[in-house]
Every structure is written in structure tokens, then in C-alpha cells.
Motif scaffolding. Structure first.
Motif, PDB file in Angstrom:
ATOM      1  N   PHE A 152       0.818  -1.222   0.000  1.00  0.00           N
ATOM      2  CA  PHE A 152       0.000   0.000   0.000  1.00  0.00           C
ATOM      3  C   PHE A 152       0.847   1.265   0.000  1.00  0.00           C
ATOM      4  CE2 PHE A 152      -2.306  -3.453   2.022  1.00  0.00           C
ATOM      5  CZ  PHE A 152      -3.469  -3.455   1.278  1.00  0.00           C
ATOM      6  N   THR A 153       2.158   1.129  -0.223  1.00  0.00           N
ATOM      7  CA  THR A 153       3.018   2.317  -0.194  1.00  0.00           C
ATOM      8  C   THR A 153       2.703   3.229  -1.373  1.00  0.00           C
ATOM      9  OG1 THR A 153       4.647   1.090  -1.452  1.00  0.00           O
ATOM     10  CG2 THR A 153       4.977   1.168   0.908  1.00  0.00           C
ATOM     11  N   GLU A 155       4.329   6.213  -3.955  1.00  0.00           N
ATOM     12  CA  GLU A 155       5.627   6.679  -4.440  1.00  0.00           C
ATOM     13  C   GLU A 155       5.947   8.031  -3.799  1.00  0.00           C
ATOM     14  OE1 GLU A 155       6.016   6.480  -8.731  1.00  0.00           O
ATOM     15  OE2 GLU A 155       5.166   4.473  -8.677  1.00  0.00           O
ATOM     16  N   LYS A 204      -6.533  -4.989  -1.759  1.00  0.00           N
ATOM     17  CA  LYS A 204      -5.661  -4.077  -2.516  1.00  0.00           C
ATOM     18  C   LYS A 204      -6.464  -3.337  -3.594  1.00  0.00           C
ATOM     19  CE  LYS A 204      -2.343  -1.938  -4.270  1.00  0.00           C
ATOM     20  NZ  LYS A 204      -1.781  -0.784  -3.590  1.00  0.00           N
ATOM     21  N   ASN A 208      -7.413   0.862  -3.594  1.00  0.00           N
ATOM     22  CA  ASN A 208      -7.064   1.812  -4.665  1.00  0.00           C
ATOM     23  C   ASN A 208      -8.319   2.375  -5.332  1.00  0.00           C
ATOM     24  OD1 ASN A 208      -4.371   1.783  -4.246  1.00  0.00           O
ATOM     25  ND2 ASN A 208      -3.796   0.760  -6.150  1.00  0.00           N
ATOM     26  N   HIS A 251      -8.381  16.322  -2.520  1.00  0.00           N
ATOM     27  CA  HIS A 251      -7.739  17.465  -3.154  1.00  0.00           C
ATOM     28  C   HIS A 251      -8.127  17.463  -4.639  1.00  0.00           C
ATOM     29  CE1 HIS A 251      -4.585  20.496  -2.549  1.00  0.00           C
ATOM     30  NE2 HIS A 251      -4.491  20.387  -3.860  1.00  0.00           N
ATOM     31  N   GLY A 257      -3.310  10.187 -11.688  1.00  0.00           N
ATOM     32  CA  GLY A 257      -2.464   9.515 -12.684  1.00  0.00           C
ATOM     33  C   GLY A 257      -1.591   8.508 -11.966  1.00  0.00           C
ATOM     34  N   CYS A 260      -0.568   3.236 -10.899  1.00  0.00           N
ATOM     35  CA  CYS A 260      -1.480   2.298 -10.210  1.00  0.00           C
ATOM     36  C   CYS A 260      -2.962   2.631 -10.273  1.00  0.00           C
ATOM     37  CB  CYS A 260      -1.009   2.100  -8.789  1.00  0.00           C
ATOM     38  SG  CYS A 260       0.504   1.113  -8.783  1.00  0.00           S
ATOM     39  N   PHE A 319       3.451  12.710 -12.465  1.00  0.00           N
ATOM     40  CA  PHE A 319       2.044  12.485 -12.067  1.00  0.00           C
ATOM     41  C   PHE A 319       1.726  13.034 -10.686  1.00  0.00           C
ATOM     42  CE2 PHE A 319       1.406   8.981  -8.987  1.00  0.00           C
ATOM     43  CZ  PHE A 319       2.692   8.481  -8.875  1.00  0.00           C
TER      44      PHE A 319
END
Ligand SMILES: NC(=O)C1=CN([C@@H]2O[C@H](COP(=O)(O)OP(=O)(O)OC[C@H]3O[C@@H](n4cnc5c(N)ncnc54)[C@H](O)[C@@H]3O)[C@@H](O)[C@H]2O)C=CC1
Ligand SMILES: O=C(O)[C@H]1O[C@H](OP(=O)(O)OP(=O)(O)OC[C@H]2O[C@@H](n3ccc(=O)[nH]c3=O)[C@H](O)[C@@H]2O)[C@H](O)[C@@H](O)[C@@H]1O
Length: 435
Positions: A152-153, A155, A204, A208, A251, A257, A260, A319
Motif C-alpha cells: 500500500f506504499t 511513491e 488491494k 485503490n 484534493h 495519474g 497504479c 504524475f
């Protein structure tokens, strides 16, 4: 530190594989990371990280005694007690996840290695684990456990997220494997949720999809704000103060983008359709998100009275900030639309390095925001890089042919920009008072 250090082979030296490998080494395990790209492994051998991720380079350097890299699957598997599958699962033409890389790892496993568990961290459709389990049984690896341990990290904060997660999710068909995998995380004080494999795979995709839905919801509220005179910044802030809703992922912007959300929402939709359930809410989320960057270009076109021959500067191309990742960046859609309308496009980004493909070969890149906006008819804040908050906007306004700024991320203060001489447009706020 963990009580029992294990030997772990991580397959895939991408964002997830390298972070997983480095963090497990930091916890005390011995880790070999295997990739099939010689250039990646060469860089890692010479102490370089093939992409930008804060803290990752230091973590790899600190743990080099317990962390090695190889191109050779056999070498990685020789002493491995756990195989962590962290390969990419990109979309196919139908939107389904392409699992070919997962299968090539499974096919490389051998009955001879001291393997206890095969763990899939890559994001996969529900049912993948059951298929891998059957393949392991057929290959004479029936004694080896199987687990799904989704990641679940995000970037830009992946190391921090891995070492301090909200929860660790482990799906396994037998309790012994679930507990064995859980023990790999000793030293991380997070709740561990143990469940069946299919449910872990679904956690998962559902997480998302819900995050993407939250973003799309607020983007739709933003569109209604633009039409009615409400201000999305005030709206989302106050909505998010309700503890049942929370402030995160509210937000409004130019659409989600990255590698994932677009991929995983399409994969969940495809998976639901394949199972006979048309996931209508997710259909709408995907469609609205695809429209979001186009709506921004349309508003700019109306404000400028056409885009043909106009010069537009894109400020930020990745992104999101804090990464050099350009995968599925809204900037690519915006640049392509502007070029298709006959505009000239310039761009600036502190980290993103778009490849030599369209639309980027037609976009002139500049080293600073000020250079990118010089002579432009409009500028768009595409990525909320902090550098843009500190930019010299009064000088930028003077250097532009027409000082028009479209704040696609609600990054800047409207009053400050107006004082600097700009016509200020943003997502979720009417450009001029509504009648
Ligand atoms: N990037 C992210 O923030 C997150 C990604 N994920 C999931 O993790 C998985 C990996 O994603 P990324 O790390 O972003 O992908 P990536 O594309 O950055 O890295 C994947 C790596 O796997 C390597 N690879 C392919 N086949 C291989 C094989 N047979 N043996 C060894 N290496 C092989 C590729 O060469 C590449 O270096 C995907 O399923 C993704 O959805 C999940 C959570 C977060
Ligand atoms: O499965 C994955 O790969 C990961 O996907 C996302 O992580 P990531 O794509 O790195 O980035 P996010 O910070 O979630 O942002 C995704 C996109 O949503 C956009 N976004 C995010 C939040 C928001 O409020 N509004 C908004 O438009 C960002 O600009 C960006 O384009 C999830 O946050 C991670 O939990 C997940 O593990």
C-alpha cells in the motif's frame, strides 16, 4: 529488529521490489533482489538507484551487507526461504492485468530450493493466488506455502510507508504460512490482518478504487463549484474535517495519474465484468477521471478565445510531486490536447524526464518555471511542486505575453497571483464572480 532473520529472494527491482528488499534488509533479513534488466542490476551493483525514491539510496547503502542484486534467478533462489514476487502487472488491451511476468517467476521456481513460502506483492486480480497455488502443486512444490501480501506504499514516501504502514495484509490458505510471513514483519509495530488469499487480493484493489473514487468525487464537486460560485478549497477542507470522511484524497485537481490508480481501477472493472457484474460506479470514476484534464484545456481554450498559435507553459510534468515517475501523468493528456488544438507547448519539471516520444518530442523543455513561461499566453500548474510556491510570480507575469495562470492543483494563493498581475483560474472555482 526481527528475532529470526530469513533469506528472502525478491523478484523485481522496480519501485516495489527495491523498497521491499531494502526494508526487509533493514529489518535484519538477508535479501537478494533479482531483475531481468541488465542495466538495472548494473546500476545497483555500482551503488546507483535506477529511479528517484526518497531515502531508498541511503537504505540500500546502509544495508549492503545483507542486500545483494543479481540477474540470475538460480542464484537468487539458491538459499531463499521466501520468494517475494514484485514484478509489474501492466494492463492488457482489454484492461485485464497482464500476469505474464508473475508466471515467468513461478515457472523459475525449483523443488530443490529450501523454499517455505511464495509471496505475491504485485497487485493482481482476485483468483490469481488460487491459480499460482495450483501451478506450485503441479510443479512438485505442494509443500511450499503461498501468500498474498499486497503493498500500500505510495511513491515519494514508499520507504516511510513500508516501515510504518497503517496495516499489513496477509492472505494465506493455511495458518502456518500466514504466521511465517507475519513474522517477517517483526519489528514493524503495525496491525496485521490475516485472511484468505482472495480477500487479501481484493483488499488491494478495493483500497485503490476507493481512493480513486474519493478523488473523482471531489473533482465532480469542483466542477459544480465552478458553475455555482462555491470555492472547492473551502468546501473540501470543511468536508474533510468530519472524522467519518477524513481530509485525505479530497484534493481536487487534474485527475489521478500514476502507474497504479488508472491501471488498478481498470483491472477491477475488467475483473468485475468478467465475473458478470457491471461495476457502474467504477465506470463513472474512470470516465470522469479521463475527462478531468480535458476539461481544464477546454476552460483555457474558452478563456483565450481559441488555442491555435497560442503558447502554453506546463509547470510540472510528473504524475505527482516528489517522484520522477511520468507513468499515466495527466500532463501527457494536457500536452497532447493542446498540441492537437494547434498550441505551442513549453514545459518545466524538476525531476520528470519524459522519453523521446510524443507529445514530449513536440514540447520545448526549460530549466526553470520562469524560462518556461516567458512569452507564453498561459501557464498551467500541472504538478504541485513546492518550487512553484516560491516562484517569482510578479516577474513571471511581466515576462508572459498574457499573464494567465491555470492552477490545476490549487497550489497558489489566488489573491497573491492577482496582485502579481495574473488572471487566475483554478479547478473548483469560477474565474469571475458568477451572476
Ligand atoms: N509503484 C507503486 O507505488 C506500487 C506498485 N504496486 C504494484 O507492485 C507491482 C510492481 O510495481 P512497480 O514496482 O511499480 O513496477 P516496476 O515496473 O517499477 O518494476 C517491476 C520490475 O520487475 C522486473 N521484472 C519483470 N519480470 C521479471 C522477472 N521474471 N524476474 C525478475 N524481475 C522481473 C522488471 O524488469 C522491473 O524492473 C505492480 O503489480 C504494481 O501494481 C503496488 C503498490 C504500490
Ligand atoms: O497501488 C499503488 O501503486 C499505490 O497507488 C497510490 O500511490 P501513488 O500512485 O504513488 O500516488 P498517490 O499519492 O496516491 O497519488 C495518485 C494520484 O492521485 C492524485 N491525487 C491524490 C490525492 C488527492 O487528493 N488528489 C489527487 O488528485 C495525485 O495527483 C496522483 O496523480 C496509493 O496512494 C498507494 O496506497 C498505492 O499503494
Amino acid at each position: 529488529m526481527i528475532d529470526i532473520p530469513r533469506n528472502i529472494a525478491v523478484f523485481g527491482a522496480g519501485y516495489i521490489g527495491l523498497v521491499t528488499g531494502a526494508c526487509f534488509a533493514q529489518l535484519g533479513h538477508r535479501v537478494v533482489v533479482r531483475d531481468i534488466q541488465p542495466e538495472r542490476i548494473r546500476m545497483l551493483h555500482s551503488g546507483e538507484v535506477p529511479f528517484f525514491e526518497p531515502g531508498l539510496g541511503d537504505l540500500i547503502a546502509q544495508n549492503k551487507e545483507r542486500l545483494s542484486f543479481t540477474l540470475d534467478a538460480r542464484e537468487a533462489l539458491r538459499d531463499a526461504e521466501a520468494v517475494y514476487v514484485c514484478v509489474d502487472t501492466p494492463p492488457t488491451a482489454s484492461g485485464d492485468a497482464d500476469l505474464s511476468r508473475i508466471w515467468s517467476v513461478v515457472d523459475a521456481l525449483e523443488a530443490t530450493s529450501p523454499l517455505v513460502a511464495v509471496v505475491v506483492k504485485s497487485t493482481v486480480p482476485v483468483g490469481t493466488g488460487a491459480r499460482v497455488r495450483a501451478a506450485l502443486d503441479e510443479a512438485g512444490l505442494g509443500h511450499v506455502g503461498y501468500a498474498s501480501n499486497p503493498e500500500f506504499t505510495a511513491e515519494g514516501r514508499a520507504v516511510e510507508d513500508f516501515l510504518h504502514p497503517d496495516r499489513v495484509v496477509i492472505g494465506a490458505s493455511d495458518e502456518a504460512t500466514a504466521h511465517w510471513v507475519r513474522d517477517l514483519y517483526d519489528g514493524i509495530g503495525a496491525p496485521v490482518e490475516i485472511m484468505d488469499v482472495a480477500s487479501a487480493e481484493m483488499v488491494k484493489l478495493a483500497s485503490n478504487a476507493l481512493l480513486a473514487t474519493k478523488i473523482t468525487f471531489i473533482n465532480e464537486i469542483a466542477a459544480v463549484c465552478e458553475a455555482t460560485g462555491a470555492d472547492i478549497r473551502r468546501v473540501s477542507r470543511a468536508v474533510g474535517m468530519d472524522h467519518r470522511l477524513g481530509p485525505h484524497f479530497l484534493h481536487a485537481g487534474l485527475g489521478y495519474g500514476g502507474s497504479c490508480f488508472p491501471k488498478d481501477t481498470r483491472a477491477l472493472r475488467a475483473m468485475a465484468s468478467n465475473s458478470g457484474y457491471p461495476f457502474q460506479l467504477l465506470n463513472a470514476v474512470i470516465e470522469v477521471n479521463e475527462l478531468q484534464p480535458r476539461r481544464a484545456v477546454q476552460r483555457l481554450k474558452e478563456e483565450l478565445g481559441g488555442l491555435r498559435g497560442r503558447r502554453v507553459a506546463l509547470l510540472g510534468l510528473t504524475f505527482k510531486p516528489g517522484t520522477d515517475d511520468m507513468r499515466e501523468a495527466p500532463s501527457a493528456v494536457i500536452a497532447s490536447r493542446l498540441l492537437a488544438e494547434g498550441a505551442e507547448v513549453t514545459g518545466w519539471d524538476p525531476m520528470g524526464r519524459p522519453g523521446p516520444v510524443e507529445p514530449w518530442t513536440s514540447v520545448t523543455r526549460h530549466a526553470s518555471p520562469l524560462e518556461a513561461v516567458t512569452g507564453a499566453d498561459a501557464a498551467i500548474v500541472v504538478t504541485e511542486w513546492p518550487e512553484l510556491r516560491a516562484a517569482d510570480w510578479p516577474t513571471a507575469a511581466r515576462r508572459m505575453r498574457r499573464p494567465l495562470l491555470f492552477d490545476g492543483r490549487n497550489l497558489l494563493d489566488p489573491a497573491t497571483l492577482s496582485q502579481a498581475g495574473f488572471t487566475y483560474m483554478s479547478v473548483g472555482r469560477a474565474t469571475r464572480p458568477t451572476a
